[in-house]
Design a protein around this motif. Structure first.
Motif, PDB file in Angstrom:
ATOM      1  N   SER A  17       0.807  -1.223   0.000  1.00  0.00           N
ATOM      2  CA  SER A  17       0.000   0.000   0.000  1.00  0.00           C
ATOM      3  C   SER A  17       0.840   1.273   0.000  1.00  0.00           C
ATOM      4  CB  SER A  17      -0.931   0.018   1.214  1.00  0.00           C
ATOM      5  OG  SER A  17      -0.188  -0.064   2.415  1.00  0.00           O
ATOM      6  N   THR A  18       2.107   1.184   0.414  1.00  0.00           N
ATOM      7  CA  THR A  18       2.912   2.397   0.574  1.00  0.00           C
ATOM      8  C   THR A  18       4.039   2.531  -0.446  1.00  0.00           C
ATOM      9  OG1 THR A  18       4.336   1.286   2.202  1.00  0.00           O
ATOM     10  CG2 THR A  18       2.430   2.509   3.036  1.00  0.00           C
ATOM     11  N   ALA A  19       4.624   1.418  -0.897  1.00  0.00           N
ATOM     12  CA  ALA A  19       5.788   1.476  -1.796  1.00  0.00           C
ATOM     13  C   ALA A  19       5.332   1.555  -3.249  1.00  0.00           C
ATOM     14  CB  ALA A  19       6.696   0.267  -1.573  1.00  0.00           C
ATOM     15  N   VAL A  20       4.699   2.664  -3.583  1.00  0.00           N
ATOM     16  CA  VAL A  20       4.154   2.894  -4.914  1.00  0.00           C
ATOM     17  C   VAL A  20       4.583   4.290  -5.356  1.00  0.00           C
ATOM     18  CG1 VAL A  20       2.057   3.003  -6.323  1.00  0.00           C
ATOM     19  CG2 VAL A  20       2.168   1.432  -4.377  1.00  0.00           C
ATOM     20  N   ALA A  21       4.876   4.445  -6.646  1.00  0.00           N
ATOM     21  CA  ALA A  21       5.315   5.749  -7.160  1.00  0.00           C
ATOM     22  C   ALA A  21       4.711   6.001  -8.531  1.00  0.00           C
ATOM     23  CB  ALA A  21       6.839   5.810  -7.239  1.00  0.00           C
ATOM     24  N   LYS A  22       4.557   7.283  -8.842  1.00  0.00           N
ATOM     25  CA  LYS A  22       4.127   7.699 -10.169  1.00  0.00           C
ATOM     26  C   LYS A  22       5.348   8.177 -10.948  1.00  0.00           C
ATOM     27  CE  LYS A  22       1.045  10.824 -12.699  1.00  0.00           C
ATOM     28  NZ  LYS A  22       0.095  11.952 -12.594  1.00  0.00           N
ATOM     29  N   PRO A  70       6.888   9.242  -5.281  1.00  0.00           N
ATOM     30  CA  PRO A  70       6.221   8.251  -4.426  1.00  0.00           C
ATOM     31  C   PRO A  70       4.891   8.781  -3.899  1.00  0.00           C
ATOM     32  CG  PRO A  70       8.519   8.575  -3.782  1.00  0.00           C
ATOM     33  CD  PRO A  70       8.185   9.670  -4.735  1.00  0.00           C
ATOM     34  N   LEU A  71       3.959   7.881  -3.643  1.00  0.00           N
ATOM     35  CA  LEU A  71       2.708   8.310  -3.024  1.00  0.00           C
ATOM     36  C   LEU A  71       2.972   8.918  -1.655  1.00  0.00           C
ATOM     37  CD1 LEU A  71       0.226   5.410  -3.887  1.00  0.00           C
ATOM     38  CD2 LEU A  71       0.899   7.392  -5.253  1.00  0.00           C
ATOM     39  N   LEU A  72       3.984   8.384  -0.967  1.00  0.00           N
ATOM     40  CA  LEU A  72       4.410   8.932   0.320  1.00  0.00           C
ATOM     41  C   LEU A  72       5.887   9.298   0.207  1.00  0.00           C
ATOM     42  CD1 LEU A  72       2.769   6.344   2.763  1.00  0.00           C
ATOM     43  CD2 LEU A  72       1.893   8.587   2.130  1.00  0.00           C
ATOM     44  N   GLY A  73       6.211  10.576   0.275  1.00  0.00           N
ATOM     45  CA  GLY A  73       7.604  10.978   0.183  1.00  0.00           C
ATOM     46  C   GLY A  73       7.832  12.009  -0.896  1.00  0.00           C
ATOM     47  N   ASP A  74       9.085  12.435  -0.997  1.00  0.00           N
ATOM     48  CA  ASP A  74       9.459  13.485  -1.940  1.00  0.00           C
ATOM     49  C   ASP A  74       9.815  12.898  -3.308  1.00  0.00           C
ATOM     50  OD1 ASP A  74       9.181  15.387   0.082  1.00  0.00           O
ATOM     51  OD2 ASP A  74      11.245  15.103   0.758  1.00  0.00           O
ATOM     52  N   ALA A  75       9.545  13.691  -4.340  1.00  0.00           N
ATOM     53  CA  ALA A  75       9.845  13.265  -5.711  1.00  0.00           C
ATOM     54  C   ALA A  75      11.340  13.413  -5.998  1.00  0.00           C
ATOM     55  CB  ALA A  75       9.032  14.085  -6.707  1.00  0.00           C
ATOM     56  N   SER A  76      11.841  12.589  -6.940  1.00  0.00           N
ATOM     57  CA  SER A  76      13.225  12.649  -7.400  1.00  0.00           C
ATOM     58  C   SER A  76      13.228  12.745  -8.916  1.00  0.00           C
ATOM     59  CB  SER A  76      14.005  11.401  -6.956  1.00  0.00           C
ATOM     60  OG  SER A  76      14.016  11.282  -5.555  1.00  0.00           O
ATOM     61  N   GLU A  77      14.270  13.382  -9.443  1.00  0.00           N
ATOM     62  CA  GLU A  77      14.395  13.527 -10.891  1.00  0.00           C
ATOM     63  C   GLU A  77      15.588  12.723 -11.407  1.00  0.00           C
ATOM     64  OE1 GLU A  77      14.566  17.543 -12.191  1.00  0.00           O
ATOM     65  OE2 GLU A  77      12.480  17.985 -11.635  1.00  0.00           O
ATOM     66  N   TYR A  78      15.379  12.089 -12.554  1.00  0.00           N
ATOM     67  CA  TYR A  78      16.421  11.326 -13.232  1.00  0.00           C
ATOM     68  C   TYR A  78      16.513  11.817 -14.670  1.00  0.00           C
ATOM     69  CZ  TYR A  78      16.086   8.200  -9.221  1.00  0.00           C
ATOM     70  OH  TYR A  78      16.069   7.685  -7.938  1.00  0.00           O
ATOM     71  N   VAL A  79      17.717  11.770 -15.223  1.00  0.00           N
ATOM     72  CA  VAL A  79      17.929  12.247 -16.590  1.00  0.00           C
ATOM     73  C   VAL A  79      18.339  11.078 -17.476  1.00  0.00           C
ATOM     74  CG1 VAL A  79      18.466  14.607 -15.935  1.00  0.00           C
ATOM     75  CG2 VAL A  79      20.296  12.915 -15.982  1.00  0.00           C
ATOM     76  N   TYR A  80      17.934  11.144 -18.740  1.00  0.00           N
ATOM     77  CA  TYR A  80      18.107  10.023 -19.662  1.00  0.00           C
ATOM     78  C   TYR A  80      19.506  10.015 -20.272  1.00  0.00           C
ATOM     79  CZ  TYR A  80      16.756   6.554 -23.168  1.00  0.00           C
ATOM     80  OH  TYR A  80      16.662   5.415 -23.925  1.00  0.00           O
ATOM     81  N   LEU A  81      20.148   8.832 -20.218  1.00  0.00           N
ATOM     82  CA  LEU A  81      21.480   8.659 -20.781  1.00  0.00           C
ATOM     83  C   LEU A  81      21.472   7.837 -22.065  1.00  0.00           C
ATOM     84  CD1 LEU A  81      23.479   7.811 -17.515  1.00  0.00           C
ATOM     85  CD2 LEU A  81      22.993  10.049 -18.511  1.00  0.00           C
ATOM     86  N   GLY A  82      20.290   7.342 -22.421  1.00  0.00           N
ATOM     87  CA  GLY A  82      20.186   6.478 -23.597  1.00  0.00           C
ATOM     88  C   GLY A  82      20.182   5.007 -23.225  1.00  0.00           C
ATOM     89  N   GLN A  83      19.768   4.164 -24.174  1.00  0.00           N
ATOM     90  CA  GLN A  83      19.736   2.707 -24.013  1.00  0.00           C
ATOM     91  C   GLN A  83      18.937   2.282 -22.781  1.00  0.00           C
ATOM     92  OE1 GLN A  83      23.937   1.670 -24.098  1.00  0.00           O
ATOM     93  NE2 GLN A  83      23.835   1.357 -26.321  1.00  0.00           N
TER      94      GLN A  83
END
Length: 612
Positions: free
Chosen positions: A404-409, A421-434
């Motif tokens: 119920s808790t370990a879910v993210a959009k 995450p539904l609970l917690g702060d968002a993080s950003e990732y950048v695309y490196l390819g492949q």
């Protein structure tokens, strides 16, 4: 000797050359000492050892505080600390030695190597558990259960028997090799394989073939040979904890100094150029640092848990090493190849934040070195946006919580992947390819898109194995549980109101009283279970006591009282004159039965922790 080293390093300006950067990285060990003294005081750490190394030797070491604060016994450079899971790197080296000797291969079926193991693998015919799966924690085994933590009654038990006594943890939960999930029983099995194929106890083999060739003389795998005065006491929240042996000795029974771990780290950083350990060459160490067995690794992701060495991020950089934790102690050693530097730190408290301590050290080690850079590309992947659920629980007993808790959009835009995450702060990732992403500000991939699997569309995100799910599946469990516990809180708040009304004679029938009493009793059963959980230590979990009995009886009583309350509501609802009581009771009882079904699905009803 320590002061001479410190003085010499200060006079030299603490300059250590980095192999990959034109400007040297200055290290001010006086500053590090001051910062660590402050940090240890802030975190209530009684005692510690810290060492810094490069690929040739130990550059600096220091000790802090007390090995036993009650006796005011100071820590020295020779004080031994329990090193926990850093034991696994030595076990990994021993396994690689045996592989290089031709005793077995990394791809061998473990059950063919040792048929007496009680591994239960539904995929045995097509996907057996292999040696490499145990090394990389990708076999799908559960982590050790509570009853297999501390050994206080079987001092002579073999490692094989110690592994098999917790056969429930040996059930393979998903296809071996699909994902990572940390599992101590796997390293128990590896310890047994060392004994089986070397003809020696794993303690003797590692001492003679790994520790002594590395010149590490102050690390021990057998605590019975250690004088009590040489071993630090362990503490939790400032209170001393009893020394207890563990069942899975090959997963975490090392006793060592920070200098001993620094010797290991320095040799690994050099990729074994000293040629001191038989049957281990630079290619072997490179292989140990590279994950191979998971779906993400096969997609090219180099970040993760490899063969007893794992990748971690500190201050935006990638470090290789291992952490360790055992009751009363925390340990960490790691090295960075770009900086050509590493650290080892051991503390005698398992309630402090090792992350804060390590960040203090690594920030100084890399203070003037540029961060690695990454070339960003526009995301060219389809079907990536949506909701995902973590599906590689370390301990299956916590699956009901993580469901119920370990879910993210996940949302993509341009070159950026946002993980919220539904609970917690968002993080950003950048695309490196492949199909790979780096966390924003870092130059190395930590995320790999796996794609379609038998379970659905999957992503490996910094060790979490995410499977795509729907909006409804993502939000409904969390919303329902939040609603249910809100109703239970209102049930407790409503109790004094109807109790006063009962005393004033306003509740004229037995049905009215039971209609209010049963939902309250149901909630009180749940409160008793939660209270027992919060008063339960890890050691007490494996035994019958008031806490574990309360959890066992209370969880059953919760389910039974929920069913009885539902039956009473169906019988007495029409006789209730109060509109609020009628409808609120219905909501409360339905909520209780929904939660009971949820708990039943995740095996929480009648939970006998002393048998788990």
């Amino acid at each position: 000797m320590k002061n001479k080293i410190l003085t010499a390093m200060t006079l030299l300006g603490g300059i250590v050359s980095s192999a990959l950067f034109a400007n040297p990285v200055p290290l001010d060990f006086n500053q590090l000492t001051t910062q660590l003294e402050t940090k240890f005081a802030d975190l209530n750490v009684p005692g510690a050892q810290v060492a810094v190394f490069d690929d040739k030797n130990i550059l600096w070491q220091n000790h802090f505080g007390f090995a036993d604060s009650a006796k005011q016994t100071p820590v020295s450079d020779n004080t031994l600390f329990r090193a926990g899971s850093t034991t696994k790197t030595f076990v990994g080296l021993a396994i690689m030695q045996l592989v290089n000797q031709g005793k077995f291969t990394l791809q061998d079926d473990v059950l063919q190597l040792e048929p007496r193991l009680l591994i239960n693998n539904a995929w045995q015919n097509t996907d057996p558990v292999r040696v490499i799966h145990l090394l990389e924690h990708s076999a799908g085994l559960d982590d050790m259960h509570f009853r297999n933590f501390y050994n206080v009654s079987e001092p002579d038990i073999t490692i094989l028997d110690a592994v098999n006594r917790d056969a429930a943890s040996l059930r393979v939960r998903w296809q071996p090799g699909s994902r990572h999930a940390y599992s101590n029983p796997g390293y128990g099995i590896l310890g047994h394989l060392i004994e089986l194929y070397s003809g020696q106890s794993f303690e003797h083999y590692i001492t003679e073939h790994v520790l002594l060739p590395l010149g590490i003389t102050q690390c021990h795998l057998n605590s019975s040979n250690i004088p009590e005065a040489d071993l630090s006491a362990g503490f939790v929240d400032g209170e001393a904890v009893a020394f207890r042996q563990i069942y899975l000795r090959s997963a975490g029974n090392l006793h060592c100094t920070a200098a001993g771990l620094a010797q290991l780290g320095s040799w690994l950083l050099s990729r074994g150029q000293t040629d001191s350990v038989p049957y281990v060459n630079p290619q072997t160490i490179q292989q140990m640092e590279q994950p191979e067995s998971t779906l993400a690794a096969k997609q090219g992701l180099a970040y993760g848990y490899a063969k007893a060495i794992y990748h971690a991020t500190r201050n935006g950089r990638e470090w290789l090493g291992h952490n360790g934790g055992i009751d009363g102690f925390l340990t960490s050693y790691a090295y960075n190849r770009d900086l050509n530097l590493g650290y080892a730190v051991m503390i005698n408290s398992s309630s402090a934040s090792m992350r804060q301590i390590v960040d203090t050290i690594t920030q100084l080690l890399a203070q003037n070195a540029p961060l690695p850079d990454a070339t960003l590309l526009p995301i060219d992947l389809e079907n990536l946006d949506g909701y995902y659920r973590v599906s590689n629980e370390r301990n299956q007993i916590f699956a009901g919580i993580s469901f119920s808790t370990a879910v993210a959009k996940l949302t993509t835009s341009g070159s950026t992947l946002v993980v919220a995450p539904l609970l917690g702060d968002a993080s950003e990732y950048v695309y490196l390819g492949q199909g790979q992403f780096a966390k924003a500000g870092e130059g190395f991939a930590k995320v790999s898109v796996i794609g379609n699997t038998v379970e659905g569309f999957a992503i490996d995100l910094d060790g979490d194995y995410l499977i795509k799910t729907s909006f409804l599946s993502a939000w409904l469990p969390l919303i329902m549980l939040g609603f249910i516990f809100s109703v239970f809180l209102l049930t407790l708040c409503y109790a004094p109101v109807w109790c006063i009304n009962a005393l004033r004679g306003k509740l004229t029938s037995r049905q009215q009283l039971w209609l209010r009493l049963m939902p309250l009793l149901t909630v009180l059963c749940l409160v008793a279970v939660i209270s027992a959980l919060f008063n339960l230590s890890l050691f007490e979990t494996a035994y019958i006591n008031w806490q574990t009995l309360t959890i066992y009886i209370g969880s059953l009583a919760f389910a039974i009282s929920s069913a009885i309350a539902l039956w009473l509501v169906m019988r007495a609802l029409k006789t209730e004159s109060s509109c609020f009581a009628r409808y609120f009771t219905v909501v409360s009882v339905i909520s209780a039965n929904f939660l009971a079904v949820y708990c039943y699905h995740f095996d929480y009803l009648g939970l006998a922790l002393w048998q788990w």
